[in-house]
Scaffold this motif. Sequence first.
Motif: not given
Ligand SMILES: Cc1cc2nc3c(=O)[nH]c(=O)nc-3n(C[C@H](O)[C@H](O)[C@H](O)COP(=O)(O)OP(=O)(O)OC[C@H]3O[C@@H](n4cnc5c(N)ncnc54)[C@H](O)[C@@H]3O)c2cc1C
Length: 234
Positions: A45-48, A96-98, A194-197, A202-209
């Motif tokens: 589960w990658t949602g909240t 907060s950021r540009i 799973a994932g950030r949510l 508060y992880n980055n993309m590489d950690h998520c992968v």
């Molecule tokens: C503004 C911003 C800038 C960032 N910049 C960087 C950066 O420069 N470098 C870096 O490495 N990381 C960066 N990150 C962090 C990075 O984006 C995340 O760590 C990464 O994408 C998280 O991967 P994930 O698979 O957990 O989440 P996501 O990529 O968000 O995937 C989660 C998926 O779950 C789906 N989902 C959620 N809820 C539900 C539900 N109820 N039902 C079905 N599907 C659902 C969403 O639609 C989404 O597709 C940034 C994040 C933000 C917000």
Amino acid sequence: MADRFRALGGEILTGRVPEGAAIEDGRVTEVHVEGRVIPTSYVAWTGTVHSLARLLDLPAPKVSYLALVCYYMTLSDGPPHDFQWSYHGTSDIIFSRISVPSNFDPANAPPGKRAICVEVSCYEGDEQYEHPERILDRLADDLVRERVLKSTEEIESVRFERFAWAYPVYHLDYRTELKRFDKSLASVKNVLRAGRLGKFWYNNMDHCVGAAFAHADKIAANLTGTPSKKEVAA
Ligand SMILES: Cc1cc2nc3c(=O)[nH]c(=O)nc-3n(C[C@H](O)[C@H](O)[C@H](O)COP(=O)(O)OP(=O)(O)OC[C@H]3O[C@@H](n4cnc5c(N)ncnc54)[C@H](O)[C@@H]3O)c2cc1C
């Protein structure tokens, strides 16, 4: 990866939210998506955490996520620097950021165009989240004050996009809340946060992968009965 998955008979559904699940003997046996019943071996589960609690009918942890509105602005000039992003932390500045996508890769903007992405954090449902258009003047003024723009006249167009759950918020008791949630989640054996949510981390993309590979390894090992890579390495 998607092609390989499909070639093996897998199906990928995107843009859909599961609205229900069946639990039997402490396992999620099916997930319901738009009238379809999908049998499940595992749920990652990658949602909240709140949406997971809702799906499994568990008490939700008292934690929150910070929302974000990204304003994409095309400019007639500038920005006057060559870095890809900058943070702006003073409380009287609304953003907060540009980031400057074309400084990351020129292919991120049409040839000859200049653009910035301006991030404003807020909470889902608050005034800023519901009416992002109301702060456009303030945003433009703050960009000049922070010397990102020479003049507000430089802004040619603005488009905004909302992200309801951009960042986990770490209140002092968030760990206790997550532990309490995990305790109730332990009653369902085949669900992985799973994932950030989902991890509320508060992880980055590489950690998520990386974490996704670890999850996949664990699931494959449990399904096939073979030891996981971690167990083999040990
Ligand atoms: C503004 C911003 C800038 C960032 N910049 C960087 C950066 O420069 N470098 C870096 O490495 N990381 C960066 N990150 C962090 C990075 O984006 C995340 O760590 C990464 O994408 C998280 O991967 P994930 O698979 O957990 O989440 P996501 O990529 O968000 O995937 C989660 C998926 O779950 C789906 N989902 C959620 N809820 C539900 C539900 N109820 N039902 C079905 N599907 C659902 C969403 O639609 C989404 O597709 C940034 C994040 C933000 C917000």
